[in-house]
Design an enzyme around this catalytic site. Sequence first.
Site, PDB file in Angstrom:
ATOM      1  N   LYS A  83       0.866  -1.190   0.000  1.00 41.65           N
ATOM      2  CA  LYS A  83       0.000   0.000   0.000  1.00 41.65           C
ATOM      3  C   LYS A  83       0.898   1.235   0.000  1.00 41.65           C
ATOM      4  O   LYS A  83       1.823   1.349   0.827  1.00 41.65           O
ATOM      5  CB  LYS A  83      -0.841  -0.035   1.278  1.00 41.65           C
ATOM      6  CG  LYS A  83      -2.210   0.589   1.178  1.00 41.65           C
ATOM      7  CD  LYS A  83      -2.944   0.304   2.489  1.00 41.65           C
ATOM      8  CE  LYS A  83      -4.305   0.889   2.540  1.00 41.65           C
ATOM      9  NZ  LYS A  83      -4.906   0.770   3.881  1.00 41.65           N
TER      10      LYS A  83
HETATM   11  O1  G3P Z   1      -8.784   1.593   5.043  1.00 40.57           O
HETATM   12  C1  G3P Z   1      -8.612   2.927   5.448  1.00 40.57           C
HETATM   13  C2  G3P Z   1      -9.220   3.131   6.765  1.00 40.57           C
HETATM   14  O2  G3P Z   1      -8.505   2.424   7.727  1.00 40.57           O
HETATM   15  C3  G3P Z   1      -9.407   4.529   7.198  1.00 40.57           C
HETATM   16  O3  G3P Z   1     -10.526   4.518   7.986  1.00 40.57           O
HETATM   17  O4  G3P Z   1     -12.086   5.291   9.683  1.00 40.57           O
HETATM   18  O5  G3P Z   1      -9.657   5.951   9.801  1.00 40.57           O
HETATM   19  O6  G3P Z   1     -11.162   6.931   8.078  1.00 40.57           O
HETATM   20  P1  G3P Z   1     -10.871   5.745   8.938  1.00 40.57           P
END
Ligand code: G3P
Length: 217
Positions: A83
């Site tokens: 990634k």
């Molecule tokens: O896959 C990306 C994710 O982990 C981000 O999620 O909830 O931190 O915006 P969030």
Amino acid sequence: MKLFIDSGNLKEIESLVPLGIIDGITTNPSLLAKEPGDYREILKKICQIVKGPTSAEVVATDYEGMVREGRDLAGIDPHIVVKVPFTKEGVKACKTLSSEGKRVNVTLCFSPTQALIAAKVGAAYISPFVGRLDDIATSGMSLVQEIVEIYDNYEFKTEVLVASTRGPIHIVEAARLGADICTCPAAVIEAMFKHPLTDIGLEKFLKDWEKSQGVKA
Ligand code: G3P
């Protein structure tokens, strides 16, 4: 639509994988930072449990560092997907790593132009962050719709991996738009199973059955 767990937590992963609906895992530095132990060991275990694409993110921000870390991460297990963040350095690293046959997930995508660029450098996955866009009063799903349309127009092979999901409605919307993958925290996947009418219905079926058995006896 494929369903990934957005987690680096082995317990969460071990509890959901036996359901047979999990196709892969996404992690990021924030998620792995929460887990005690060596991140390489954790990633290796995740790959062994899931036996599907498992995204592991580089933390270098320069091209050379990203390529070096990407090669190292890819060496942990054949299921690892490297990634990289969407930056100019990340785009260059994606081109290099993809041309070596490594699968790359371009993350932190917030615009259709970023998604177009990622596809042009051979990304295997693009990760639009829908929840973080919703957080700033911008429709995350409109972005997904635009990316799906652009990729369809040119038959790009890059898969649309909807990330930063916050609830089951994001899964429904992503599926309706034809996104390839939705990655979700374990709690969101658990929530997909719940419906009070299912619980009420089952309770009634079992009570009715029990009553009838008592009468027969
Ligand atoms: O896959 C990306 C994710 O982990 C981000 O999620 O909830 O931190 O915006 P969030």
